[in-house]
Structure formats: structure tokens, C-alpha cells
Design an enzyme around this catalytic site. Structure first.
Site, PDB file in Angstrom:
ATOM      1  N   LYS A 185       0.822  -0.802   0.408  1.00 39.73           N
ATOM      2  CA  LYS A 185       0.054  -0.092  -0.515  1.00 39.73           C
ATOM      3  C   LYS A 185       0.571   0.983   0.347  1.00 39.73           C
ATOM      4  O   LYS A 185       1.949   1.067   0.061  1.00 39.73           O
ATOM      5  CB  LYS A 185      -0.814   0.031   1.040  1.00 39.73           C
ATOM      6  CG  LYS A 185      -2.197   1.042   1.165  1.00 39.73           C
ATOM      7  CD  LYS A 185      -3.309  -0.207   0.263  1.00 39.73           C
ATOM      8  CE  LYS A 185      -4.436   0.888   0.122  1.00 39.73           C
ATOM      9  NZ  LYS A 185      -5.499  -0.289  -0.291  1.00 39.73           N
TER      10      LYS A 185
HETATM   11  N1  GLU Z   1      -6.656   0.234  -3.429  1.00 42.98           N
HETATM   12  C1  GLU Z   1      -7.980  -0.877  -3.996  1.00 42.98           C
HETATM   13  C2  GLU Z   1      -7.391  -2.262  -2.895  1.00 42.98           C
HETATM   14  O1  GLU Z   1      -7.831  -1.645  -1.264  1.00 42.98           O
HETATM   15  C3  GLU Z   1      -7.630  -1.423  -5.151  1.00 42.98           C
HETATM   16  C4  GLU Z   1      -5.771  -2.688  -5.268  1.00 42.98           C
HETATM   17  C5  GLU Z   1      -4.967  -2.816  -6.253  1.00 42.98           C
HETATM   18  O2  GLU Z   1      -6.415  -3.115  -7.435  1.00 42.98           O
HETATM   19  O3  GLU Z   1      -4.310  -3.062  -6.614  1.00 42.98           O
HETATM   20  O4  GLU Z   1      -8.200  -3.243  -2.896  1.00 42.98           O
END
Ligand code: GLU
Length: 424
Positions: free
Chosen positions: A114
């Protein structure tokens, strides 16, 4: 999840502690090897960057951002980038860990990561946002890449931000690298269906859950907290499935209409005014009141820590589908399980986003693109399979769906670590 009484005081609102607590509870339940637990407690890699951005008024402002890779045993790290004034390193660490579990629950070959930048995009011009994004992308480019770590949108980032990241990374390489981020606009290598994927996946999971409870979605009352990418599209899809969406909210407040809101009109209203608050003929309510409304399905689709021990016993929904990451604390989990509320946990309910990110990445790497029907059919197949696996574990262990999803996910990650062994 079962929270031991004596341990309760240790749990705070710090979501990294919440994430560690969730892991510990499951480690105990599944008898996880202590060494594997030890490995999983710490993120593999943390990058903190501070970087200057030229603001429109001629001043220079220094921003702080993070990229955390929690685990890469099952594949390259994957996860979104969040722009928000309240971003902290602990929050990004928790969100990265949850991505590891999420990718494992839906069995896509990724680890978890993240990113976050402490900023308020609502107070920034497009030019400032572009310069912030390009500089942040440059700073984290030393650890991202299509084979290493693939960012995507999250809270307050969007396809345009992904386009800038893709371009910045590509300019440094000297050729276009579409596979470095997902959630891009379709014209530069994005996937059909990615924008709706988090919400669509969540609705597929809700459909499986109501099927299991032998009820139909027709006429059931739904409440959605958060009207961003996940929440607004979930409200729209639920209405199309025949639900009565009686209340929604965003950061400026909530609205309520017992007869059901007209979601397509509301989407236009939000586009024009930037908020759902003040929408005509609906009653005004707060975000807190909204969570406690009598309804069948509650969809928290905003931020973490909104369902806690303070309000858990006041929640009247029968099903909570977590489109947001981390909306429920472990204490609230336990209270809701006692109250027979079925929680469809974030790592299952919102995994549709990263699943279609995976499809986008495959399409980019092969330079071969699918139509929306192919994307949605494959998404449905993966979400349904994950739901059934989690349900089966919850029946076997007589536990809630979050614990079951964790047992599945942590088991898969542990297996990968064991097979790979410890280097050197
Ligand atoms: N931000 C989204 C999540 O928390 C998508 C993450 C992604 O597609 O890599 O799952």
C-alpha cells in the site's frame, strides 16, 4: 472474531494494532507455526519519502509519502495509493497487510502493498496534484515495477493519477510500461470494468450471502456509507438488483429517504455539487446515525474504524458488506457475531477491485484486451469461488466470516513461505 477479555484493553484505534490483533487471533485459532507468525507480523519493506512540490502560489511545500510492501511470498506486491490528510505510516502498514490477505483470499498471484501521501487533494489544483503525483511516483520508482510492486487507486486517487504514475515511470525507463500500475484509463492500457470492479465484486458477494440466507435482494433495505468509487457504484448496482437504497452519505454528511433514493439522480447531484448532502426531499442525517438505521444490508464504503464497540450493539443490519478496508474493529466483530449479524469482511467483500487490477495487469503484459462481459464473468467466477471457500471454513470452524477468510488467506501465504523456504 473472539477477543480475549484481558487483551481487550490492549486494542486501540490504531489500525496497525488492529491488523496485528486480527492476525494473532487467527494464528491461535488455526495453530499457525510461530515462525510464520513472526514473519507475517512485520512488513517486508517500508519506504518513507519527503519531497518538494511547487505550489500554484509560487511557494514550495514538502509532502511526506509512504510505500509499504507487506509480503511477496505469493507474487509481486500489489495495492493502492491513498491521498488523505490523515495518512500515517501505521495506517499504510495495516492496509498493506490487508492486501496480502485479500490477494490470497481470491487466490490471485500477488503479495500485499500500500502507498499513501499525507495531503488534501480536495484543496489542491489539478496542476499541483500532477506535480505531487509525478514526484511521489519518481521517489517510489526504486521499488515499484510490473514484476515487483504494482500500485492502483485507493481513497482520493483515480485513473488520472494512475496515468501520471504510468507516464512518469515510463519516461524514466524510456519506453511505455503500462503494467506498472492498474486502474488506468482504458485508452492507455486500463481494463474494461475496473472502475466498477470493487462495487461489482461486493454486490456479487452480497448476492451469494443472501442466496445462502435464502432471501432475495428484491425490496431489501440497503444503507451505504461513503459515496466515492466503491460506495456510489455499489448503491447504483444494489438499486439495479431491486434493493431499496434508503440512505447514503459522504464526508459532508448523509441523507435518508425511507421510500428509497433515486441513485442515478443522486449521482448527477453529486457530480454537480461535489456531495450528496442537501439532496432534495431527503432527510438530513449524520454518518453516525446512518450506521444505526434499521435496514437489511449495511455497506460501509468509506474509511476505517467506523463500527466499534461504541455502536456495534446499535447496528440493526442483518448483513454488513465491507466495501471499505478495515471499517470494523475486533471488539465490534465479536459483538456483531453474538448479535447474529453476518459480516462479509473487507478482504473478501472488496477484493473485486484488486481482482480486476490483476486482469488489467495480465492484459497489459500480453497486450491483448478483453471485453467487459469477459471481465465481469471472470470476476464473478473468482468472487463466488472465494465466498464459497470462506463459507465452508466458517461452517467447519463454527466461526464468523472474517475469521474464516483469514484462516484461508493466512494458510495460503504460510504455504507459500514454507514451500519457498527462508533465504539464505
Ligand atoms: N485500493 C484497492 C484495495 O484496497 C485496490 C488495490 C489494487 O487494485 O491493487 O483493494
Amino acid at each position: 472474531m473472539k477477543v480475549a477479555q484481558k487483551e481487550e484493553s490492549k486494542i486501540s484505534n490504531n489500525i496497525w494494532e488492529v491488523a496485528l490483533e486480527q492476525l494473532s487471533l487467527v494464528a491461535k485459532k488455526m495453530n499457525l507455526d510461530k515462525n510464520i507468525h513472526e514473519i507475517l507480523k512485520s512488513p517486508k519493506r517500508i519506504l518513507e519519502v519527503s519531497f518538494p512540490v511547487k505550489m500554484d502560489n509560487g511557494t514550495i511545500k514538502v509532502f511526506t509519502g509512504y510505500r509499504v510492501q507487506h509480503n511477496t511470498a505469493r507474487g509481486p506486491a500489489k495495492g493502492g495509493i491513498r491521498y488523505h490528510p490523515d495518512v500515517t505510516l501505521d495506517e499504510v502498514k495495516a492496509l498493506a497487510m490487508w492486501m496480502t490477505w485479500k490477494c490470497a483470499v481470491v487466490a490471485i498471484p500477488y503479495g500485499g502493498a500500500k502507498g499513501g501521501v499525507i495531503c488534501n487533494p480536495k484543496e489542491m489544483s489539478l496542476g499541483e496534484l500532477e506535480r505531487l503525483t509525478r514526484r511521489y511516483a519518481s521517489e517510489i520508482s526504486i521499488i515499484i515495477g510490473p514484476e515487483r510492486d504494482i500500485p492502483a487507486p485507493d481513497v482520493y486517487t483515480n485513473p488520472q493519477v494512475m496515468a501520471w504514475i504510468m507516464d512518469t515511470y515510463s519516461m524514466n525507463k524510456g519506453y511505455s510500461v503500462p503494467g506498472v500500475v492498474t486502474g488506468k484509463p482504458i485508452s492507455i492500457g486500463g481494463s474494461e470494468g475496473r472502475n466498477e470492479a470493487t462495487a461489482r465484486g461486493c454486490v456479487y458477494i452480497i448476492e451469494e450471502a443472501v442466496k445462502n440466507l435464502k432471501i432475495s435482494l428484491k425490496g431489501v433495505k440497503a444503507v451505504v456509507q461513503g459515496f466515492g468509487n466503491a460506495g456510489s457504484i455499489a448503491a447504483d448496482l444494489l438499486e439495479k438488483e431491486g434493493c431499496r437504497v434508503i440512505a447514503v452519505s459522504d464526508s459532508k454528511g448523509g441523507i435518508y429517504d425511507e421510500n428509497g433514493l433515486d441513485i442515478s439522480k443522486l449521482l448527477n447531484y453529486k457530480k454537480e455539487t461535489g456531495t450528496v448532502a442537501g439532496y432534495n426531499q431527503s432527510k438530513k442525517i449524520t454518518n453516525e446515525e446512518l450506521l444505526e438505521l434499521p435496514c437489511d444490508i449495511l455497506v460501509p464504503a468509506a474509511l476505517e474504524n467506523v463500527i466499534t464497540k461504541k455502536n456495534a450493539n446499535h447496528i440493526k443490519a442483518k448483513i454488513i458488506a465491507e466495501a471499505a478496508n478495515g471499517p470494523t474493529t475486533p471488539e465490534a466483530d465479536e459483538m456483531l457475531f453474538k448479535n447474529k449479524v453476518m459480516i462479509l469482511p473487507d478482504i473478501l467483500a472488496n477484493a473485486g477491485g484488486v481482482t480486476v487490477s490483476y486482469f488489467e495487469w495480465i492484459q497489459d503484459l500480453q497486450a491483448n484486451f478483453w471485453n467487459e462481459e469477459q471481465v465481469n464473468n471472470k470476476l464473478k467466477e473468482i468472487m463466488t469461488k472465494a465466498f464459497r471457500s470462506v463459507l465452508e471454513i466458517s461452517q467447519k470452524y463454527k466461526c464468523d466470516m472474517r475469521t474464516a477468510a483469514y484462516i484461508l488467506a493466512v494458510g495460503r501465504v504460510a504455504e507459500a513461505i514454507n514451500l519457498r523456504g527462508i533465504f539464505p
